[in-house]
Design a protein around this motif. Structure first.
Motif, mmCIF file in Angstrom:
data_model
loop_
_atom_site.group_PDB
_atom_site.id
_atom_site.type_symbol
_atom_site.label_atom_id
_atom_site.label_comp_id
_atom_site.label_asym_id
_atom_site.label_seq_id
_atom_site.Cartn_x
_atom_site.Cartn_y
_atom_site.Cartn_z
ATOM 1 N N TYR A 8 0.812 -1.214 0.000
ATOM 2 C CA TYR A 8 0.000 0.000 0.000
ATOM 3 C C TYR A 8 0.854 1.276 0.000
ATOM 4 O O TYR A 8 0.425 2.319 -0.468
ATOM 5 C CB TYR A 8 -0.885 -0.051 1.248
ATOM 6 C CG TYR A 8 -2.054 0.890 1.246
ATOM 7 C CD1 TYR A 8 -3.209 0.591 0.527
ATOM 8 C CD2 TYR A 8 -2.022 2.069 1.982
ATOM 9 C CE1 TYR A 8 -4.295 1.440 0.535
ATOM 10 C CE2 TYR A 8 -3.109 2.933 1.994
ATOM 11 C CZ TYR A 8 -4.235 2.618 1.267
ATOM 12 O OH TYR A 8 -5.311 3.461 1.273
ATOM 13 N N VAL B 63 4.022 -14.096 3.234
ATOM 14 C CA VAL B 63 2.572 -14.324 3.245
ATOM 15 C C VAL B 63 1.893 -12.963 3.115
ATOM 16 O O VAL B 63 2.277 -12.005 3.791
ATOM 17 C CB VAL B 63 2.128 -15.000 4.555
ATOM 18 C CG1 VAL B 63 0.745 -15.620 4.376
ATOM 19 C CG2 VAL B 63 3.122 -16.051 5.001
ATOM 20 N N GLY C 166 -1.886 -10.739 2.781
ATOM 21 C CA GLY C 166 -3.340 -10.606 2.782
ATOM 22 C C GLY C 166 -3.680 -9.494 1.787
ATOM 23 O O GLY C 166 -3.345 -9.576 0.603
ATOM 24 N N SER D 179 -0.222 -3.390 4.832
ATOM 25 C CA SER D 179 0.927 -3.017 5.654
ATOM 26 C C SER D 179 1.840 -2.178 4.752
ATOM 27 O O SER D 179 1.746 -2.263 3.524
ATOM 28 C CB SER D 179 1.632 -4.254 6.208
ATOM 29 O OG SER D 179 1.767 -5.239 5.205
ATOM 30 N N GLN D 180 2.712 -1.393 5.351
ATOM 31 C CA GLN D 180 3.418 -0.388 4.535
ATOM 32 C C GLN D 180 4.939 -0.481 4.626
ATOM 33 O O GLN D 180 5.633 0.441 4.231
ATOM 34 C CB GLN D 180 2.964 1.012 4.959
ATOM 35 C CG GLN D 180 1.456 1.191 4.853
ATOM 36 C CD GLN D 180 1.013 2.617 5.033
ATOM 37 O OE1 GLN D 180 1.753 3.457 5.528
ATOM 38 N NE2 GLN D 180 -0.217 2.910 4.636
ATOM 39 N N THR E 65 5.258 -7.939 3.140
ATOM 40 C CA THR E 65 4.580 -9.015 2.417
ATOM 41 C C THR E 65 5.345 -9.500 1.180
ATOM 42 O O THR E 65 4.796 -10.245 0.378
ATOM 43 C CB THR E 65 3.172 -8.539 1.987
ATOM 44 O OG1 THR E 65 3.307 -7.266 1.352
ATOM 45 C CG2 THR E 65 2.243 -8.429 3.176
ATOM 46 N N MET F 236 -2.938 -14.875 0.133
ATOM 47 C CA MET F 236 -3.939 -15.682 0.854
ATOM 48 C C MET F 236 -5.374 -15.209 0.612
ATOM 49 O O MET F 236 -6.309 -15.798 1.156
ATOM 50 C CB MET F 236 -3.629 -15.646 2.353
ATOM 51 C CG MET F 236 -2.362 -16.398 2.742
ATOM 52 S SD MET F 236 -2.513 -18.177 2.433
ATOM 53 C CE MET F 236 -3.493 -18.709 3.828
ATOM 54 N N ALA G 228 -7.849 -17.731 6.697
ATOM 55 C CA ALA G 228 -7.126 -16.495 7.002
ATOM 56 C C ALA G 228 -7.278 -15.393 5.953
ATOM 57 O O ALA G 228 -7.077 -14.215 6.246
ATOM 58 C CB ALA G 228 -5.648 -16.810 7.191
ATOM 59 N N GLN H 184 -11.729 0.003 9.523
ATOM 60 C CA GLN H 184 -12.378 -0.399 8.275
ATOM 61 C C GLN H 184 -12.408 -1.925 8.166
ATOM 62 O O GLN H 184 -11.632 -2.604 8.840
ATOM 63 C CB GLN H 184 -11.627 0.191 7.075
ATOM 64 C CG GLN H 184 -11.843 1.677 6.932
ATOM 65 C CD GLN H 184 -10.562 2.472 7.050
ATOM 66 O OE1 GLN H 184 -9.486 1.919 7.193
ATOM 67 N NE2 GLN H 184 -10.677 3.779 6.985
ATOM 68 N N PHE I 203 -9.609 -5.435 5.590
ATOM 69 C CA PHE I 203 -8.384 -6.205 5.847
ATOM 70 C C PHE I 203 -8.687 -7.695 6.029
ATOM 71 O O PHE I 203 -9.794 -8.070 6.408
ATOM 72 C CB PHE I 203 -7.695 -5.668 7.104
ATOM 73 C CG PHE I 203 -7.485 -4.184 7.058
ATOM 74 C CD1 PHE I 203 -6.511 -3.628 6.243
ATOM 75 C CD2 PHE I 203 -8.292 -3.336 7.798
ATOM 76 C CE1 PHE I 203 -6.336 -2.254 6.177
ATOM 77 C CE2 PHE I 203 -8.124 -1.956 7.750
ATOM 78 C CZ PHE I 203 -7.143 -1.413 6.923
ATOM 79 N N SER J 195 -1.845 -11.207 12.428
ATOM 80 C CA SER J 195 -0.384 -11.128 12.367
ATOM 81 C C SER J 195 0.168 -9.781 12.824
ATOM 82 O O SER J 195 1.361 -9.676 13.137
ATOM 83 C CB SER J 195 0.103 -11.417 10.943
ATOM 84 O OG SER J 195 -0.319 -12.696 10.570
ATOM 85 N N ALA K 286 -4.149 -6.417 15.421
ATOM 86 C CA ALA K 286 -4.822 -5.133 15.136
ATOM 87 C C ALA K 286 -5.655 -4.608 16.309
ATOM 88 O O ALA K 286 -5.978 -5.351 17.248
ATOM 89 C CB ALA K 286 -5.748 -5.319 13.932
ATOM 90 N N HIS K 287 -6.024 -3.373 16.215
ATOM 91 C CA HIS K 287 -6.944 -2.762 17.186
ATOM 92 C C HIS K 287 -7.802 -1.743 16.443
ATOM 93 O O HIS K 287 -7.509 -1.401 15.295
ATOM 94 C CB HIS K 287 -6.174 -2.076 18.311
ATOM 95 C CG HIS K 287 -5.483 -0.843 17.832
ATOM 96 N ND1 HIS K 287 -5.961 0.400 18.090
ATOM 97 C CD2 HIS K 287 -4.395 -0.684 17.051
ATOM 98 C CE1 HIS K 287 -5.172 1.287 17.506
ATOM 99 N NE2 HIS K 287 -4.207 0.656 16.875
ATOM 100 N N TYR L 119 3.768 -11.045 12.508
ATOM 101 C CA TYR L 119 4.035 -10.568 11.142
ATOM 102 C C TYR L 119 4.374 -11.701 10.162
ATOM 103 O O TYR L 119 5.238 -11.551 9.298
ATOM 104 C CB TYR L 119 5.131 -9.488 11.168
ATOM 105 C CG TYR L 119 4.574 -8.227 11.777
ATOM 106 C CD1 TYR L 119 4.015 -7.232 10.993
ATOM 107 C CD2 TYR L 119 4.534 -8.082 13.163
ATOM 108 C CE1 TYR L 119 3.441 -6.115 11.564
ATOM 109 C CE2 TYR L 119 3.956 -6.966 13.749
ATOM 110 C CZ TYR L 119 3.407 -5.986 12.933
ATOM 111 O OH TYR L 119 2.829 -4.898 13.502
ATOM 112 N N VAL M 181 2.408 -19.942 8.057
ATOM 113 C CA VAL M 181 1.199 -19.451 7.389
ATOM 114 C C VAL M 181 0.000 -19.766 8.293
ATOM 115 O O VAL M 181 -0.248 -20.932 8.616
ATOM 116 C CB VAL M 181 0.996 -20.161 6.034
ATOM 117 C CG1 VAL M 181 -0.205 -19.575 5.298
ATOM 118 C CG2 VAL M 181 2.259 -20.088 5.190
ATOM 119 N N TYR N 104 3.724 -0.293 9.748
ATOM 120 C CA TYR N 104 3.985 0.836 8.846
ATOM 121 C C TYR N 104 5.468 0.908 8.472
ATOM 122 O O TYR N 104 6.276 0.144 8.951
ATOM 123 C CB TYR N 104 3.470 2.120 9.504
ATOM 124 C CG TYR N 104 1.985 2.010 9.801
ATOM 125 C CD1 TYR N 104 1.107 1.562 8.806
ATOM 126 C CD2 TYR N 104 1.464 2.281 11.054
ATOM 127 C CE1 TYR N 104 -0.252 1.414 9.052
ATOM 128 C CE2 TYR N 104 0.102 2.144 11.314
ATOM 129 C CZ TYR N 104 -0.749 1.711 10.304
ATOM 130 O OH TYR N 104 -2.086 1.547 10.558
#
Ligand SMILES: Cc1cc2nc3c(=O)[nH]c(=O)nc-3n(C[C@H](O)[C@H](O)[C@H](O)COP(=O)(O)OP(=O)(O)OC[C@H]3O[C@@H](n4cnc5c(N)ncnc54)[C@H](O)[C@@H]3O)c2cc1C
Length: 505
Positions: free
Chosen positions: A73, A109, A111, A115-116, A120, A130, A150, A174, A177, A184, A187-188, A232, A237, A473
């Motif tokens: 991203y 792996v 999704g 992530s920035q 990945t 995945m 997953a 949002q 994801f 991995s 998140a929150h 992460y 996997v 990030y």
């Protein structure tokens, strides 16, 4: 109680532009004058908005990356990979790891790749996508649990559990994801009661680098659990995850004005101290007129007197994406744009007092208006977790750093996350206020060097405040800063080396 609410709303409105000030003139001496000038202004505004929309469309619809390279991203660090493989069946994944071991290839792996920091993909490695691995495997509405593959997104989970009056406990703001990516990074989101994701994960199955599938929970292969949550993708996997769910509820949304220096107390007393407040999000002004002083907070308070069935139709569309995009672009482009955007945004939320929303709808907030594809530039996130009592002191120091550094800060939202003592790389080492900062930046080497230097100064202030920063990030912080913040790092590296001795997962 109604008296109290009225006072709060009035307090809020007092600091805002008076909406009536823009009403047409009723002056009898000049009949129609106000109307004519009002419609001329509206027509001009409409034309301007249309032109800006078209410009925004042209400028942000331009992918600037080589289609033969892969990135995430952030659009930073594009690299060539060996290939991208879509994950579809367990057997296929086991074979893929076998091949990687034989050829000594790295496997990453992926999704949704939001992530920035290049998490990945590895140069010349295999990227395991995945996202097609996204079925719901089992669901027990009585026990309030669901097991999903997953690659399923939060939207997939919400769509499935919604008819049963259930909702996700913890997720990002949002719903775009994947569950695997979210587990991995641990998140929150806006929920203030359920902590980070680790507390809503019951178990998962992990395919390790040697091709073995392990059932992992707090009782089985328990030593792996706190490493993989927030790990992460470095331990294998994640194939599927069993999540515990919450009840869908009806919330009353209110927005209240506050200030940076008052926010810790406001949060402890008004937000965390009110048992019915279930979710919250606050914003700090980045507008030059009240830079990092003015705030407002939106609270979601459960209202059991309202019937869920009357409010729980899922929102399936985003409205007003283009105008929001344009206004956000003004915020990106100039100081006056920032002042205008803050005034409009605050006014908009203040006028949405007492709006009713279900939990499932509150947890699928807009994302399309933030999509931004300007060639050679991007909006990049950084997030800082600050102990609740240290908030104002940190923001004061953040303000000083930002005034000295030449960084284009677009937005700061503030959420809350309970202390998490379970995950080895826990970012919530205390009860934390999470400041999500969005920076607009050029992707040039020179601009990235400048941004990195600025971020490192901010991280020094984070450390001084007893805080942490978020790892999904871009990796601007130094290795030394990482080690200072994440004290579990050495255990993590030892464990990782033990679990993935041959290939780099
Ligand atoms: C606009 C935006 C808003 C965001 N908002 C929030 C927010 O509100 N709260 C928050 O906590 N975060 C937020 N984030 C960060 C986001 O949650 C993470 O980047 C998350 O990882 C994204 O999920 P994903 O599916 O894109 O995962 P990816 O980016 O694809 O992967 C993330 C990590 O998980 C690993 N991984 C993915 N799938 C698997 C799997 N099946 N098995 C093992 N490892 C795997 C990857 O290797 C990588 O290390 C936001 C990011 C953006 C860009």
């Amino acid at each position: 109680m109604p008296e109290e609410k009225k006072t709060r709303n009035e307090n809020f409105k007092s600091g805002l532009p008076d909406p009536d000030a823009r009403a047409p003139s009723n002056d009898p001496a000049s009949p129609g004058k106000g109307f004519v000038s009002g419609s001329a202004v509206r027509a001009a505004a409409f034309v301007l908005l249309t032109v800006l929309c078209i410009l925004a469309y042209i400028r942000t619809g331009t992918p600037d990356q080589d289609p033969f390279l892969i990135t995430d991203y952030s659009r930073l660090h594009p690299v060539k990979v060996e290939r991208v493989v879509e994950g579809r069946e367990e057997e296929q994944l086991v074979k893929l790891l076998e091949e990687a071991r034989a050829k000594k290839l790295s496997v990453s792996v992926a999704g949704q790749r939001h992530s920035q920091g290049g998490h990945t993909f590895y140069k010349d490695g295999i990227v395991l996508d995945m996202t097609p691995f996204n079925r719901v495997l089992s669901f027990d509405p009585g026990a309030r649990t669901i097991r999903v593959q997953a690659g399923a997104t939060w939207k997939d989970v919400q769509d499935f559990v919604h008819p049963y009056g259930l909702a996700v406990k913890t997720m990002q703001s949002q719903n775009i994801f994947t569950v695997g990516g979210s587990v991995s990074i641990n998140a929150h989101g806006r929920d203030i009661r359920n902590g980070s994701m680790i507390s809503s994960v019951e178990s998962f199955r992990l395919l390790t680098a040697d091709g073995v599938i392990k059932e992992v929970s707090r009782t089985e292969n328990a030593d792996l659990f706190p490493y993989v949550l927030g790990g992460y993708g470095l331990f294998g996997v994640i194939l599927d995850v069993t999540l515990t769910l919450a009840e869908d509820e009806v919330y009353r949304m209110t927005t209240e004005a506050t200030r940076v220096e008052a926010f810790s107390t406001y949060f402890k007393e008004r937000v965390k101290g009110s048992p019915d407040v279930r979710m919250s999000i606050a914003r700090i002004s980045v507008a030059p007129e009240h830079f990092l002083t003015d705030m407002y907070a939106t609270l979601y308070t459960a209202d059991p007197s309202l019937k869920l069935s009357e409010y729980n139709r899922l929102v399936t569309r985003e409205y007003g994406v283009l105008p929001s995009k344009v206004l956000f672009h003004l915020n990106r482009s100039s100081d006056w744009g920032k002042n205008l955007f803050w005034a409009l945004q605050k006014n908009y939320f203040s006028n949405r007092q007492d709006e009713i929303v279900s939990r499932n709808n509150a947890m699928r907030s807009e994302s399309a208006f933030m999509e931004y594809r300007e060639a050679g530039k991007n909006d990049l996130l950084q997030e800082y977790f600050i102990p609740v009592g240290e908030f104002a002191g940190f923001v004061d120091r953040l303000r000083s750093v930002l005034l000295e550094e030449d960084l284009n800060l677009l937005n700061i939202t503030v959420r809350y996350v309970n202390r998490d003592e379970e995950a080895v790389l826990s970012y919530a080492q205390d009860d934390m206020l999470a400041l999500v900062c969005l920076f607009n930046t050029s992707l040039s080497e020179e601009a990235q060097t400048r941004l990195k230097a600025g971020i490192r100064r901010i991280i020094d202030e984070v450390i001084r405040s007893g805080g942490t920063y978020y790892l999904p990030y871009a990796a601007y912080p130094s290795v030394e800063q990482f080690r200072t913040v994440y004290r579990g790092t050495s255990n993590f590296s030892v464990k990782k080396t033990r679990w993935t001795p041959v290939i780099c997962l």
